[in-house]
Structures are given as structure tokens and as C-alpha cells.
Scaffold this motif. Structure first.
Motif, PDB file in Angstrom:
ATOM      1  N   ALA A   1      15.061 -59.797 -30.901  1.00  0.00           N
ATOM      2  CA  ALA A   1      16.800 -60.124 -31.227  1.00  0.00           C
ATOM      3  C   ALA A   1      16.661 -60.815 -29.764  1.00  0.00           C
ATOM      4  O   ALA A   1      16.624 -60.664 -28.634  1.00  0.00           O
ATOM      5  N   SER A   2      18.007 -61.736 -30.357  1.00  0.00           N
ATOM      6  CA  SER A   2      19.010 -61.525 -29.400  1.00  0.00           C
ATOM      7  C   SER A   2      19.344 -60.643 -27.957  1.00  0.00           C
ATOM      8  O   SER A   2      20.118 -60.184 -28.882  1.00  0.00           O
ATOM      9  N   GLY A   3      19.071 -61.106 -26.992  1.00  0.00           N
ATOM     10  CA  GLY A   3      19.333 -60.120 -26.042  1.00  0.00           C
ATOM     11  C   GLY A   3      18.917 -58.717 -25.939  1.00  0.00           C
ATOM     12  O   GLY A   3      19.459 -58.349 -24.974  1.00  0.00           O
ATOM     13  N   GLU A   4      17.499 -58.793 -26.581  1.00  0.00           N
ATOM     14  CA  GLU A   4      16.909 -58.081 -26.641  1.00  0.00           C
ATOM     15  C   GLU A   4      16.033 -57.638 -25.100  1.00  0.00           C
ATOM     16  O   GLU A   4      15.678 -58.588 -24.648  1.00  0.00           O
ATOM     17  N   LEU A   5      15.404 -56.350 -24.693  1.00  0.00           N
ATOM     18  CA  LEU A   5      14.678 -56.163 -23.547  1.00  0.00           C
ATOM     19  C   LEU A   5      13.665 -55.814 -23.975  1.00  0.00           C
ATOM     20  O   LEU A   5      13.174 -54.442 -24.357  1.00  0.00           O
ATOM     21  N   VAL A   6      12.953 -56.647 -24.308  1.00  0.00           N
ATOM     22  CA  VAL A   6      10.983 -56.297 -24.473  1.00  0.00           C
ATOM     23  C   VAL A   6       9.949 -55.694 -23.441  1.00  0.00           C
ATOM     24  O   VAL A   6       9.617 -57.065 -22.691  1.00  0.00           O
ATOM     25  N   ALA A   7       9.368 -55.532 -23.194  1.00  0.00           N
ATOM     26  CA  ALA A   7       7.749 -55.042 -22.222  1.00  0.00           C
ATOM     27  C   ALA A   7       7.125 -55.348 -23.211  1.00  0.00           C
ATOM     28  O   ALA A   7       6.627 -54.481 -24.993  1.00  0.00           O
ATOM     29  N   LEU A   8       5.571 -56.086 -23.674  1.00  0.00           N
ATOM     30  CA  LEU A   8       5.077 -56.718 -23.909  1.00  0.00           C
ATOM     31  C   LEU A   8       3.683 -55.529 -22.904  1.00  0.00           C
ATOM     32  O   LEU A   8       3.894 -55.968 -21.714  1.00  0.00           O
ATOM     33  N   LEU A   9       3.185 -54.968 -23.313  1.00  0.00           N
ATOM     34  CA  LEU A   9       2.154 -52.940 -23.019  1.00  0.00           C
ATOM     35  C   LEU A   9       0.965 -53.255 -23.167  1.00  0.00           C
ATOM     36  O   LEU A   9       0.647 -53.545 -24.322  1.00  0.00           O
ATOM     37  N   GLY A  10      -0.062 -53.473 -22.458  1.00  0.00           N
ATOM     38  CA  GLY A  10      -1.353 -53.040 -22.582  1.00  0.00           C
ATOM     39  C   GLY A  10      -2.339 -53.640 -21.886  1.00  0.00           C
ATOM     40  O   GLY A  10      -2.101 -53.498 -20.718  1.00  0.00           O
TER      41      GLY A  10
ATOM     42  N   ASP B   1      10.133 -47.390 -19.688  1.00  0.00           N
ATOM     43  CA  ASP B   1      11.807 -46.792 -18.533  1.00  0.00           C
ATOM     44  C   ASP B   1      12.523 -48.044 -18.687  1.00  0.00           C
ATOM     45  O   ASP B   1      13.619 -47.624 -18.890  1.00  0.00           O
ATOM     46  N   LEU B   2      12.039 -49.350 -18.781  1.00  0.00           N
ATOM     47  CA  LEU B   2      12.686 -50.374 -18.963  1.00  0.00           C
ATOM     48  C   LEU B   2      13.346 -50.881 -20.100  1.00  0.00           C
ATOM     49  O   LEU B   2      14.333 -51.459 -20.491  1.00  0.00           O
ATOM     50  N   ALA B   3      12.077 -51.002 -21.086  1.00  0.00           N
ATOM     51  CA  ALA B   3      12.674 -51.697 -21.860  1.00  0.00           C
ATOM     52  C   ALA B   3      13.366 -51.202 -23.669  1.00  0.00           C
ATOM     53  O   ALA B   3      13.578 -50.222 -23.012  1.00  0.00           O
TER      54      ALA B   3
END
Lengths: 296, 339
Positions: B26-35, B200-202
């Protein structure tokens, strides 16, 4: 002596070995390299300054110097462009035949220049592959400037690429990708990012290429035809003078070529200094690079 | 700017890196790609940036199909894992680069003002004339971020943004990046193999394995309700115990775990070390202490069950336990998956 006994040297640092080795290397270097160079200048000026300037001012000699410089002015830029393009292709793209290309680039290093000269004879000579066609079109390649330039270019083709490939390989594609993601065009990326980062290696390659073009004898000797005052480059002219028993003239011409070489070497050392300065500054960043663990 | 991936596929030579990944940010979202390594997370990020092209599927920014838009015109800010700062340019030249090469012409003054503004945003005011190799790793990271932000990207993409930094700097930068992202409100995706960093971040964590999304959700969703053994193990230390499910219950010698959705049969029970409780006597699974490890905020006890299975649990620092002590384990919380 007591000092040495009190402080045992590091492993492999025995004073006797060290002194002998250094003395040996210096001696061989002096006899093998330095002495002949000094002899050239001594001989060139043996009949006085006037004889020297007269020998240099001889029309055939002047023409040989001019031809050599013209050859370098054509061959070096073309080979520089070729070297940069080849290094770029090899390091930035993946394509079938990449290894083959690297081998092909290196062939002139391992092949005798005279073989290159003979090969050009077979291709462009009158009895050669393209000879009749070229003659029909009235294009003169052998025994003229084009042949000399071609032979010089063959011999010096690897110089620039060989300098650039290892460096560009180490640098990877990250910087170019970063520049592109910031909106730079390919051309702009090349000029403002790629080129500045390889500039010392590039200059070094150009300097070596130039030295070799000016000094090339074997390949040029075959294709130029040794026509005095027409197709004689400086190295060929020196040999000619020497065989004519014009010793002072030969040495005078040789001294000119030597001066060109010495200037080249000084330029190379100066460039290496700057290059070394850069490298040591980059190495400040190295520890953190080592600490980075590779991830997907 | 909203990002949408629809059935994106990417192969390298014979190796398939990404298998039909669909994702919405979504707009403005902070997303982590974790793997883990090789899970395809970096490839996905690079495809969103346009540094790689997808073999199949679509990537859209907002309502625009961006699948074939080249990176140069995609309007993304990309922060490289090793920063990729231009070594022959000063910090301010690095930051100004994107504005100088842009099709949008800016005056020298406008560029200088913007560089000034970004330097203060990333708190590097005094370092404008330094070269990248004259500043620390954390500072380089911030320069890379400022450089990416200079061209007003629609989307900010970061590849292992803290991977090359030491632990203390990493923690500070994490908090700082979150603050900047909230301030600018820019849609941000970052790649990490460090679950702590992602949590922590996403706002939302997307967990990948073998080129597929295995779970996505808020940090709370994925930590409290992992949908697979892989996610459970990947997100943190966990004990794996074998048990038998019958009628929605799992029986472990002396302890029962509720597992309403598990079919009868072999089951795997995952229990975090903090979700095991040690009691000297009473109910639970009998265990013998094999080793005690002292850590700053707790004691980690390594123990062995009667059937030989090793378990780890965390106890309060003042708990008196030593090798050879016997006791019982109570399971406070567990995730159960069919075996």
C-alpha cells in the motif's frame, strides 16, 4: 656485528642473503639495462652536438620520426577505443564466447610480431587474399601507411584491454546500476561513472600501447617494405643507418627513440604513483568489505 | 505510490529464482522481504526497481503497468547492499548526481539547496566534501539513502540496508530509517535475511522461501501465528518436539497441548525457549539440565528429555540451576503442525 647478534633478524632476513641478493640484482640491472642505454647516448654525442643535430636533421630521419608519430597518433586512439569496448563487453555483459574473446584479445601477446607481419602479407599482398581486389580499387595497404598502422595495431591490441579487464571485473556492475537507477543514460554513466573509476589503468594501458607502437620492429618491418624516406619508421630507420655504417646517425636516431621511451616510463611511474595513492585510500574501506557476509 | 506484483516469475539460466510471486504494497507502507539466502528476495526487489526484467507476470506502480519501464524511467530510489557510492565523487556530488543527470533541468542553486536539505535530513551536514572512503560505513549508508531520495522517487527500495554494519550502528540506523520513512511517507520495501530487523522495522513482513511467498502479515501475525514449520523456525529459536495428535490434543509425556485443527497422527510441536517453564516438581515433561548459558537478559538452559530429545528454555537470571538438575517443563504456548 654484535648488534645483529643481539637482535636476530626475521625469518628469511639474514643480512648476508639480503646484501648478496640486492647487490646481484643491482649489478645485473646495471649491466643488462642501464649500460646499453648510456652507451646509446654516449655514442650519439661522440662526434659532438653538431654531428648529432645534423644526423637528426637528415630528411630521411626526420621523415622516419614523423611517420612513427603519425602511426602512433592513429593506432593508439583506435586501440584505446577497442580496448575499452572489449573490456566493457567482457566485464559488463554475459554472452557465449566470452572466454574465447579474452583468448583472442591475448593472442598478439604470445605471437611473434613477425608472424603477424607475414600474415598481413598473405591477406593484403598482391598474391594474397584481398590483394587483387585492393589493387583493382587502387588502394595501397602494404608498403604504405595503412599497412604500418594495421601491423602496429595488431601487436598492441591487448594492451589497453588487459589493463582494464581485471579492474573492471573487480568493480562489478553496482556503480553503473546505481547511476542508471538515478536516471543517467548509458553514455552519461560511461563518462561520469565508469571512465573516472578506471582512468589510471586506462592511461597506463595507453602509455604502454604507445611505447610499443613507436618501438615495434618485426611486424612493421615485414609490411612496410623498408622504403627509405617513405615507409621507414624510426626503428626500421635505425637498423638501416646501422647497416649503412652510419653509426653516429644510428645512435642519434636511437637516442630519439630512447627519449620517447624514457618519457613513457616516467609517465608510467607518475601514473602508478597516483594509482597507488588511490588504491591505498580505497583499502581504508577494505575491512568493512571483508566483514560483509554474502547474501542472496 | 502503491506497488502490485502479479504472478511474477524469474529464472536465471537453469535456476528458477522466483516462482509466481503476487504481492501488494500500500502507499506509504514499509514492507520487509524476509528470507534466507537464495529465497529470491533480492531478485524480487531488483525486478521492482527495473534492474532485472521479469520473465512473466506484471509489476504495476499505482495504476500504471511498470513491467517493461526501464529502471531509468521507473522513478525508484534504490539503496544498494554495498551502497555503490561513486568513489571519485564527494558526498555532496554523490547526492547531486541524480539531479544533474535528470531530464528535469534544475539550476545549480536549486541542486545545492536540495543537497543541503538532504544532508541535514540524514544528519551529515559536516561531511559534504568528504569522499566515500573517508567516512564510516553507517555514514556511507546514509549518503546512499540521501542520494536515492534526491530524485524524489515514488518508491524507495533497499537491499540489505544494514547488512554491512556492526550491531550497534545497525540498531541506531534502523530506528532512524523508520523515522525518516514516516516523515516522508514514501512507500518503502527492503530486503533482509535478519528476522529481527524485519520485525523491528516493517509494517508488514513478507517471508520468502525457495522463490515463493510462504507467509505475509504484520509482525504480530507472523510471529504469533506462523503458518508453517519453516516460518516458525526462521523467525527465531525454537524447540521441535515430536508428539501424537488425538482428538484435538497432543500428548507429550506428562504435558498436553491443545491442537484443535490437527488431524490425528504424527505432529510436530514448536515451542520457543521463552514459552517453556521450569518447575522443580509437579506436572509436565520430565527433563535433565545439560548446560546453562548466561546471557545479559536471561539464562538459557539446555536440557534433555527422557526420550533423548534436546530442548532449550529461557529462565530468569536469578534461577538457580546447574548441570544434572532434574525438573519438569510446562508448555505455555506452542505451534503445532502435522508431521
Amino acid at each position: 656485528m654484535s648488534l645483529h647478534q643481539a637482535k636476530p633478524p626475521r625469518v628469511g632476513d639474514s643480512p648476508a642473503v639480503r646484501r648478496t641478493l640486492i647487490a646481484l640484482v643491482l649489478l645485473v640491472g646495471a649491466v643488462l639495462v642501464l649500460a646499453p642505454l648510456i652507451v646509446i647516448f654516449v655514442q650519439a654525442f661522440s662526434l659532438g652536438i653538431q654531428a648529432f643535430t645534423a644526423a637528426i636533421g637528415e630528411p630521411d630521419t626526420l621523415h622516419a620520426i614523423l611517420l612513427t608519430v603519425i602511426t602512433a597518433l592513429i593506432a593508439v586512439p583506435i586501440n584505446t577505443a577497442f580496448g575499452v569496448a572489449a573490456a566493457w563487453a567482457v566485464t559488463k555483459f554475459d554472452f557465449p564466447g566470452k572466454r574465447l574473446l579474452i583468448v583472442v584479445i591475448e593472442i598478439p601477446f604470445s605471437i611473434s610480431p613477425i608472424v603477424a607481419g607475414v600474415a598481413y602479407l598473405f591477406v593484403y599482398g598482391l598474391q594474397g587474399l584481398l590483394g587483387p581486389a585492393l589493387q583493382a580499387a587502387d588502394i595501397k595497404i602494404l608498403f604504405a601507411l595503412p599497412g604500418i598502422v594495421l601491423a602496429s595495431m595488431f601487436v598492441t591490441a591487448p594492451f589497453v584491454a588487459r589493463e582494464l579487464i581485471p579492474l573492471m571485473q573487480a568493480q562489478g556492475r553496482d556503480l553503473e546500476e546505481a547511476a542508471t537507477s538515478l536516471g543517467a543514460s548509458g553514455w552519461r554513466t560511461f563518462w561520469s561513472v565508469t571512465l573516472p573509476n578506471v582512468r589510471w589503468a586506462l592511461l597506463y594501458g595507453v602509455v604502454l600501447c604507445n611505447a610499443r607502437v613507436m618501438g615495434e620492429f618485426g611486424a612493421v618491418s615485414v609490411v612496410s617494405g623498408n622504403i627509405r624516406g617513405q615507409t621507414n619508421t624510426l626503428p626500421l630507420h635505425i637498423e638501416l643507418l646501422y647497416h649503412d655504417y652510419q653509426t653516429a646517425g644510428a645512435f642519434a636516431a636511437a637516442s630519439i627513440l630512447t627519449v620517447l621511451a624514457v618519457v613513457t616510463i616516467i609517465a608510467k611511474v607518475a601514473l602508478e604513483r597516483r594509482g597507488a595513492g588511490r588504491r591505498s585510500r580505497v583499502s581504508i574501506a577494505a575491512p568493512s568489505m571483508i566483514a560483509e557476509e554474502p547474501t542472496s | 505510490m502503491k506497488i502490485r506484483l502479479d504472478q511474477v516469475v524469474k529464472s536465471f539460466d537453469t535456476f528458477r529464482a522466483v516462482h509466481g510471486v503476487s504481492l501488494e504494497v500500500a502507499s506509504g507502507e514499509l514492507v520487509a522481504l524476509l528470507g534466507p539466502s537464495g529465497s529470491g528476495k533480492t531478485t524480487i526487489l531488483r525486478m521492482i526497481a527495473g534492474l532485472e526484467y521479469a520473465d512473466g507476470g506484471t509489476i504495476s506502480f499505482g495504476n500504471q503497468d511498470a513491467t517493461t519501464i526501464p529502471v531509468r524511467e521507473r522513478g525508484v530510489g534504490f539503496v544498494f547492499q554495498h551502497y555503490a557510492l561513486f568513489p571519485h565523487m564527494t558526498v555532496s556530488e554523490n547526492i547531486a548526481f541524480g539531479m544533474k543527470v535528470s531530464k528535469v533541468k534544475r539550476s545549480k542553486k536549486a541542486i545545492a539547496d536540495r543537497v543541503e536539505e538532504l544532508l541535514s535530513l540524514v544528519q551529515l551536514e559536516g561531511l559534504a566534501d568528504r569522499f566515500p572512503n573517508q567516512i564510516s560505513g553507517g555514514q556511507r549508508q546514509r549518503v546512499a539513502l540521501a542520494r536515492a531520495l534526491a530524485v524524489d522517487p515514488k518508491v524507495l527500495l533497499l537491499d540489505e540496508p544494514f547488512g554491512a554494519l556492526d550491531a550497534a550502528v545497525r540498531r541506531d540506523l534502523r530506528i532512524w530509517l523508520r523515522a525518516i520513512q514516516e516523515k516522508l511517507g514514501i512507500t518503502t520495501l527492503f530486503v533482509t535475511h535478519d528476522q529481527e530487523e524485519a520485525l523491528d522495522l516493517a509494517d508488514r513482513v513478507v517471508i520468502l522461501n525457495g522463490g515463493k511467498i510462504v507467509q505475509e502479515g504484520t509482525p504480530e501475525d507472523v510471529t504469533r501465528r506462523p503458518n508453517s514449520a519453516f516460518v516458525t523456525r526462521f523467525l527465531g529459536d525454537t524447540n521441535r518436539l515430536q508428539g501424537h495428535a488425538r482428538g484435538g490434543q497432543i500428548f507429550l509425556g506428562g504435558a498436553n497441548v491443545a491442537a484443535p485443527d490437527i488431524r490425528d497422527g504424527q505432529a510436530e510441536i514448536y515451542v520457543r525457549p521463552a514459552d517453556l517453564e521450569w518447575t522443580g516438581e509437579g506436572e509436565g515433561v520430565h527433563a535433565t539440565v545439560t548446560r546453562v548459558i548466561d546471557r545479559p537478559d536471561n539464562r538459557r538452559v539446555l536440557a534433555r528429555l527422557d526420550n533423548g530429545e534436546p530442548v532449550e528454555l529461557d529462565v530468569a537470571p536469578e534461577t538457580r540451576l546447574a548441570r544434572g538438575d532434574q525438573g519438569y517443563l510446562k508448555i505455555r504456548r506452542a505451534n503445532v503442525f502435522a508431521g
